[in-house]
Design an enzyme around this catalytic site. Structure first.
Site, short mmCIF file in Angstrom:
data_model
loop_
_atom_site.label_atom_id
_atom_site.label_comp_id
_atom_site.label_asym_id
_atom_site.label_seq_id
_atom_site.Cartn_x
_atom_site.Cartn_y
_atom_site.Cartn_z
N GLN A 84 -5.74 -1.78 -6.60
CA GLN A 84 -6.31 -0.84 -5.64
C GLN A 84 -7.05 0.26 -6.40
O GLN A 84 -6.61 0.69 -7.46
CB GLN A 84 -5.22 -0.19 -4.80
CG GLN A 84 -5.71 0.79 -3.75
CD GLN A 84 -4.57 1.38 -2.94
OE1 GLN A 84 -4.12 2.49 -3.21
NE2 GLN A 84 -4.07 0.63 -1.96
N SER A 132 -6.82 5.31 -0.01
CA SER A 132 -7.16 4.00 -0.55
C SER A 132 -8.63 3.69 -0.28
O SER A 132 -9.12 3.89 0.84
CB SER A 132 -6.29 2.92 0.11
OG SER A 132 -4.92 3.22 -0.04
N ASP A 153 0.81 -1.22 0.00
CA ASP A 153 0.00 0.00 0.00
C ASP A 153 0.85 1.27 0.00
O ASP A 153 0.33 2.37 -0.09
CB ASP A 153 -0.92 0.00 1.23
CG ASP A 153 -1.97 1.10 1.19
OD1 ASP A 153 -2.56 1.33 0.12
OD2 ASP A 153 -2.19 1.75 2.24
#
Length: 293
Positions: A284, A234, A211
């Site tokens: 993502q 996110s 991430d």
């Protein structure tokens, strides 16, 4: 869980992943001190995966996870991970994890994850993406060397990355706009120090790290870089594990964004071990807003 050197940077990541089992299928995770006003999304994803993994039969390894970030996490409140054992079949197991925090006297969900695990099987077909040809990590400057000229602008990035070494192929604060077909960004990463040999730890650590730079792929075509005119968050995160990986050894993380619209960017990531083994694919969707709006 096997311990690591308490003074190492790997130990700080292990402190995040080494959850407290407070009750049956209920785990609590620590949040490291951070200058940010919310919890780093990779921390919650990595802890949730570790919670799910702690309830699996020993021979079953997680091969995929799908998750949603529901609310920003408060770094001053503990996070509780409740695991639901959805299925334990002959070869597959499924776990659902809900991460909660207290807000104004109530429990609220901040994150939801579903993970699937299986017993290894004899492969019928095998293929993988080849690793791009890039300079070796040892030939590239460290993150701290690259961002040193930016002073306080780099403080948040350095705080998040203190347990993860990075070797960047370009200046993350001063990127030229990318144009098709060359819109990809590559970075070498590894956990600083040595992690235990537990495969659950390495998959959770890789999820944590995945991430770190992914949403930046959504801005590659506009140029600029970290700390610019945009803010991102996110919205969801998915990982598919193709092969075993050691997160404390160098791996190459290639990111790209095929589409962006409505303030959301879809970002893809591919991860290779240093020997060229394709170990994971990441996706993502990120929210990207202008600081002027």
């Amino acid at each position: 869980m096997t311990q690591v050197d308490g003074g190492s940077q790997a130990a700080s990541l292990m402190a995040v992943l080494d959850l407290e089992e407070r009750d049956t299928d209920l785990y609590v995770g620590q949040t490291p001190r951070t200058p940010l006003q919310r919890i780093f999304g990779g921390q919650v994803a990595g802890q949730a995966l570790m919670a799910a993994s702690r309830t699996l039969p020993g021979e079953r390894a997680v091969h995929s996870l799908h998750s949603y970030f529901l609310r920003p996490g408060d770094p001053h409140e503990e996070i509780r991970y409740a695991v639901e054992r959805i299925r334990d079949g002959r070869t597959f197991s499924t776990r659902r994890v809900i991460a909660c925090q207290r807000r104004r006297g109530e429990d609220v969900a901040i994150f939801a994850l579903t993970a699937d695990a299986s017993v290894p099987e004899t492969p019928v077909v095998e293929h993988a993406l080849p690793m791009p040809e890039v300079p070796a990590p040892e030939t590239l400057p460290s993150l701290s060397e690259v961002v040193a000229p930016y002073g306080e602008r780099a403080a948040a990035a350095l705080a998040i990355s203190r347990a993860v070494e990075q070797r960047l192929l370009e200046d993350p604060f001063d990127r030229a706009p990318k144009s098709p077909p060359d819109t990809r960004t590559c970075v070498w990463m590894r956990v600083a120090g040595r992690l235990p040999g537990d495969d659950r730890v390495h998959r959770s650590a890789l999820t944590f790290v995945s991430d770190l730079t992914l949403i930046s792929a959504g801005l590659a075509r506009t140029g600029g870089g970290w700390g610019g005119e945009y803010v991102g968050a996110s919205l969801d995160h998915a990982v598919w594990f193709h092969a075993p990986v050691r997160a404390d050894e160098w791996f190459l993380y290639e990111t790209d964004s095929p589409a962006a619209s409505g303030g959301r960017a879809l970002c893809f990531g591919q991860i290779w071990a240093a020997d060229g083994t394709h170990v994971a694919t990441v996706t993502q969707q990120g929210l990207i807003r202008s600081l002027q709006s």
